[in-house]
Design a protein around this motif. Structure first.
Motif, PDB file in Angstrom:
ATOM      1  N   GLY A 108      13.309  -5.775  13.512  1.00  0.00           N
ATOM      2  CA  GLY A 108      13.554  -4.409  13.071  1.00  0.00           C
ATOM      3  C   GLY A 108      12.901  -4.020  11.763  1.00  0.00           C
ATOM      4  O   GLY A 108      13.248  -2.973  11.196  1.00  0.00           O
ATOM      5  N   GLN A 109      11.953  -4.801  11.265  1.00  0.00           N
ATOM      6  CA  GLN A 109      11.258  -4.440  10.031  1.00  0.00           C
ATOM      7  C   GLN A 109       9.798  -4.855  10.112  1.00  0.00           C
ATOM      8  O   GLN A 109       9.416  -5.705  10.916  1.00  0.00           O
ATOM      9  N   ILE A 110       8.991  -4.235   9.261  1.00  0.00           N
ATOM     10  CA  ILE A 110       7.559  -4.520   9.245  1.00  0.00           C
ATOM     11  C   ILE A 110       7.317  -5.835   8.517  1.00  0.00           C
ATOM     12  O   ILE A 110       7.885  -6.077   7.445  1.00  0.00           O
ATOM     13  N   GLU A 111       6.464  -6.659   9.104  1.00  0.00           N
ATOM     14  CA  GLU A 111       6.096  -7.931   8.483  1.00  0.00           C
ATOM     15  C   GLU A 111       4.576  -8.012   8.344  1.00  0.00           C
ATOM     16  O   GLU A 111       3.844  -7.744   9.288  1.00  0.00           O
ATOM     17  N   ILE A 112       4.114  -8.354   7.149  1.00  0.00           N
ATOM     18  CA  ILE A 112       2.674  -8.516   6.897  1.00  0.00           C
ATOM     19  C   ILE A 112       2.258  -9.878   7.436  1.00  0.00           C
ATOM     20  O   ILE A 112       2.884 -10.901   7.134  1.00  0.00           O
ATOM     21  N   THR A 113       1.178  -9.892   8.213  1.00  0.00           N
ATOM     22  CA  THR A 113       0.793 -11.122   8.910  1.00  0.00           C
ATOM     23  C   THR A 113      -0.018 -12.083   8.042  1.00  0.00           C
ATOM     24  O   THR A 113       0.026 -13.292   8.254  1.00  0.00           O
ATOM     25  N   ASN A 114      -0.785 -11.556   7.082  1.00  0.00           N
ATOM     26  CA  ASN A 114      -1.626 -12.409   6.233  1.00  0.00           C
ATOM     27  C   ASN A 114      -1.578 -11.927   4.786  1.00  0.00           C
ATOM     28  O   ASN A 114      -1.291 -10.754   4.520  1.00  0.00           O
ATOM     29  N   ASP A 115      -1.862 -12.862   3.873  1.00  0.00           N
ATOM     30  CA  ASP A 115      -1.985 -12.474   2.465  1.00  0.00           C
ATOM     31  C   ASP A 115      -3.134 -11.481   2.304  1.00  0.00           C
ATOM     32  O   ASP A 115      -4.220 -11.679   2.857  1.00  0.00           O
ATOM     33  N   ILE A 116      -2.895 -10.439   1.541  1.00  0.00           N
ATOM     34  CA  ILE A 116      -3.890  -9.379   1.364  1.00  0.00           C
ATOM     35  C   ILE A 116      -4.217  -9.226  -0.118  1.00  0.00           C
ATOM     36  O   ILE A 116      -3.303  -9.087  -0.947  1.00  0.00           O
ATOM     37  N   GLN A 117      -5.509  -9.263  -0.437  1.00  0.00           N
ATOM     38  CA  GLN A 117      -5.933  -8.948  -1.804  1.00  0.00           C
ATOM     39  C   GLN A 117      -6.049  -7.435  -1.898  1.00  0.00           C
ATOM     40  O   GLN A 117      -7.038  -6.836  -1.487  1.00  0.00           O
ATOM     41  N   LEU A 118      -5.033  -6.835  -2.477  1.00  0.00           N
ATOM     42  CA  LEU A 118      -4.928  -5.381  -2.478  1.00  0.00           C
ATOM     43  C   LEU A 118      -5.828  -4.740  -3.529  1.00  0.00           C
ATOM     44  O   LEU A 118      -6.483  -3.724  -3.272  1.00  0.00           O
ATOM     45  N   VAL A 119      -5.846  -5.309  -4.736  1.00  0.00           N
ATOM     46  CA  VAL A 119      -6.626  -4.742  -5.835  1.00  0.00           C
ATOM     47  C   VAL A 119      -7.449  -5.851  -6.468  1.00  0.00           C
ATOM     48  O   VAL A 119      -6.935  -6.953  -6.704  1.00  0.00           O
ATOM     49  N   ASN A 120      -8.705  -5.566  -6.733  1.00  0.00           N
ATOM     50  CA  ASN A 120      -9.569  -6.523  -7.418  1.00  0.00           C
ATOM     51  C   ASN A 120      -9.502  -6.320  -8.925  1.00  0.00           C
ATOM     52  O   ASN A 120      -9.290  -5.207  -9.410  1.00  0.00           O
ATOM     53  N   LYS A 121      -9.682  -7.397  -9.644  1.00  0.00           N
ATOM     54  CA  LYS A 121      -9.675  -7.334 -11.098  1.00  0.00           C
ATOM     55  C   LYS A 121     -10.754  -6.376 -11.591  1.00  0.00           C
ATOM     56  O   LYS A 121     -11.907  -6.428 -11.156  1.00  0.00           O
ATOM     57  N   GLY A 122     -10.366  -5.477 -12.484  1.00  0.00           N
ATOM     58  CA  GLY A 122     -11.310  -4.509 -13.043  1.00  0.00           C
ATOM     59  C   GLY A 122     -11.350  -3.190 -12.304  1.00  0.00           C
ATOM     60  O   GLY A 122     -11.945  -2.226 -12.803  1.00  0.00           O
ATOM     61  N   ASP A 123     -10.740  -3.109 -11.110  1.00  0.00           N
ATOM     62  CA  ASP A 123     -10.723  -1.856 -10.345  1.00  0.00           C
ATOM     63  C   ASP A 123      -9.548  -0.979 -10.769  1.00  0.00           C
ATOM     64  O   ASP A 123      -8.531  -1.473 -11.275  1.00  0.00           O
ATOM     65  N   LYS A 124      -9.695   0.314 -10.528  1.00  0.00           N
ATOM     66  CA  LYS A 124      -8.595   1.246 -10.797  1.00  0.00           C
ATOM     67  C   LYS A 124      -7.597   1.192  -9.646  1.00  0.00           C
ATOM     68  O   LYS A 124      -7.974   1.076  -8.480  1.00  0.00           O
ATOM     69  N   VAL A 125      -6.332   1.297  -9.989  1.00  0.00           N
ATOM     70  CA  VAL A 125      -5.273   1.287  -8.978  1.00  0.00           C
ATOM     71  C   VAL A 125      -5.172   2.678  -8.368  1.00  0.00           C
ATOM     72  O   VAL A 125      -4.989   3.672  -9.088  1.00  0.00           O
ATOM     73  N   SER A 126      -5.303   2.772  -7.057  1.00  0.00           N
ATOM     74  CA  SER A 126      -5.209   4.067  -6.378  1.00  0.00           C
ATOM     75  C   SER A 126      -3.752   4.439  -6.149  1.00  0.00           C
ATOM     76  O   SER A 126      -2.840   3.611  -6.302  1.00  0.00           O
ATOM     77  N   ALA A 127      -3.548   5.688  -5.730  1.00  0.00           N
ATOM     78  CA  ALA A 127      -2.181   6.173  -5.512  1.00  0.00           C
ATOM     79  C   ALA A 127      -1.505   5.422  -4.367  1.00  0.00           C
ATOM     80  O   ALA A 127      -0.321   5.059  -4.445  1.00  0.00           O
ATOM     81  N   SER A 128      -2.244   5.171  -3.275  1.00  0.00           N
ATOM     82  CA  SER A 128      -1.651   4.467  -2.134  1.00  0.00           C
ATOM     83  C   SER A 128      -1.346   3.016  -2.480  1.00  0.00           C
ATOM     84  O   SER A 128      -0.319   2.466  -2.041  1.00  0.00           O
ATOM     85  N   GLN A 129      -2.203   2.371  -3.269  1.00  0.00           N
ATOM     86  CA  GLN A 129      -1.953   0.984  -3.679  1.00  0.00           C
ATOM     87  C   GLN A 129      -0.720   0.899  -4.564  1.00  0.00           C
ATOM     88  O   GLN A 129       0.119   0.013  -4.397  1.00  0.00           O
ATOM     89  N   ALA A 130      -0.604   1.839  -5.499  1.00  0.00           N
ATOM     90  CA  ALA A 130       0.562   1.854  -6.384  1.00  0.00           C
ATOM     91  C   ALA A 130       1.843   2.112  -5.591  1.00  0.00           C
ATOM     92  O   ALA A 130       2.891   1.504  -5.849  1.00  0.00           O
ATOM     93  N   ALA A 131       1.757   3.005  -4.586  1.00  0.00           N
ATOM     94  CA  ALA A 131       2.939   3.313  -3.764  1.00  0.00           C
ATOM     95  C   ALA A 131       3.369   2.096  -2.962  1.00  0.00           C
ATOM     96  O   ALA A 131       4.574   1.820  -2.831  1.00  0.00           O
ATOM     97  N   LEU A 132       2.392   1.357  -2.403  1.00  0.00           N
ATOM     98  CA  LEU A 132       2.729   0.173  -1.619  1.00  0.00           C
ATOM     99  C   LEU A 132       3.407  -0.882  -2.498  1.00  0.00           C
ATOM    100  O   LEU A 132       4.432  -1.455  -2.102  1.00  0.00           O
TER     101      LEU A 132
END
Length: 321
Positions: free
Chosen positions: A150-174
């Motif tokens: 009954g809940q969402i499960e992430i299947t693999n480790d995800i590199q969401l943000v790279n060092k030095g990049d700006k954090v986007s609105a969707s990344q911050a929300a997640l």
């Protein structure tokens, strides 16, 4: 609200007193550091160091006035360090201990939209606690998911943000949905001023042990190079003497009518090495020999008792075998 003229004069006077009193200071970056965190740092540094913050224009003006009043002072180097969101930590004590306090006082913080990521942000695989209706949100970020219990499960480790990049609105929300605070903020050491010398804070990573190891490696290379080209140096002379002794000793051992004091021991060893057997056994060599002899005696008696009439199967002379 701008400072009053009286407050500015107090600030200028305090800055100049700090420059007169202390011979060392850290230039620190204070991006994303809150007032409460800065206050806690001041408390931990009490009696060891003093923290001074301010506008860059004011700090540069204070240093320039100090340089004009004290021509030739090396403090002038600090003018160019007043760039960005920086402050000063003045001390006369051990830089290493002050550094430990500054680096230990960090706080976890959420990823804000538009912030520059100081590290790579990795979202671990596993359950998220989000209901299946939010699957589209994860698909927008191209994150592989499945529905489990009954809940969402992430299947693999995800590199969401790279060092030095700006954090986007969707990344911050997640990251907020997953209750992840990926960043830690504190006073970041930028440069170090020590008795007129200005250098990068990374120099403090060099400990006495590291210096000793590097010096030893350089000494070995210098000695090897000196021996190879035949140029005596202070590093190679001990090796040259040792090599010369070996050569003289090798010749002396081959001669019958000549020797010298230091060679006697080696000649004696070559004639009868057994004299030196067990010399490094720690003082128990003789006792061990006696014990071994005693252990051998019963074996000899046992063989004598068996006599020659016993065969390998325990029978007598007239055995059937």
């Amino acid at each position: 609200m701008p400072l009053s003229q009286e407050r500015k004069e107090e600030y200028f006077e305090r800055f100049k007193n700090l420059l007169d009193t202390y011979t060392k200071c850290f230039i620190v970056e204070v991006d994303n550091v809150g007032s409460k965190q800065l206050q806690d740092t001041r408390k931990e540094l009490r009696g060891k160091a003093e923290v001074l913050m301010g506008k860059n224009t004011m700090m540069r003006k204070c240093i320039k006035d100090y340089v004009e009043a004290n021509p030739g002072t090396p403090v002038e180097q600090l003018i160019e360090e007043c760039r960005g969101n920086v402050g000063f930590v003045f001390t006369n004590g051990d830089l290493g201990s002050v550094r430990e306090i500054l680096e230990s006082n960090t706080r976890p913080a959420p990823a804000r939209v538009g912030a520059i990521a100081p590290i790579d942000v990795i979202v671990p695989k596993g359950p998220t606690g989000c209901d299946p209706g939010q699957t589209a949100f994860f698909q927008t970020l191209q994150i592989g998911t499945k529905i489990t219990r009954g809940q969402i499960e992430i299947t693999n480790d995800i590199q969401l943000v790279n060092k030095g990049d700006k954090v986007s609105a969707s990344q911050a929300a997640l990251l907020q949905k997953l209750n992840i605070e990926p960043f830690t903020y504190g006073l970041v050491l930028k440069s170090v001023y020590d008795n007129g010398s200005l250098f990068d804070a990374k120099v403090l990573d060099i400990t006495d042990d590291v210096l000793t190891m590097k010096f030893g490696e350089a000494l070995k290379k210098l000695a090897a190079l000196s021996l190879a080209i035949g140029l005596p140096t202070q590093a190679s002379v001990p090796h040259s003497i040792a090599n010369a002794f070996k050569a003289v000793l090798a010749i002396t051992i081959q001669l019958e009518n000549y020797t010298f004091d230091k060679a006697d021991l080696y000649e004696e060893y070559l004639k009868d090495p057994s004299k030196f057997a067990g010399s490094g056994g720690g003082g128990g060599g003789n006792g061990g020999g006696e014990v071994a002899a005693k252990e051998e005696e019963p074996e000899e008696e046992e063989e004598a008792d068996l006599g020659g009439g016993m065969d390998m199967f325990g029978g007598g002379d007239g055995g059937d075998y």
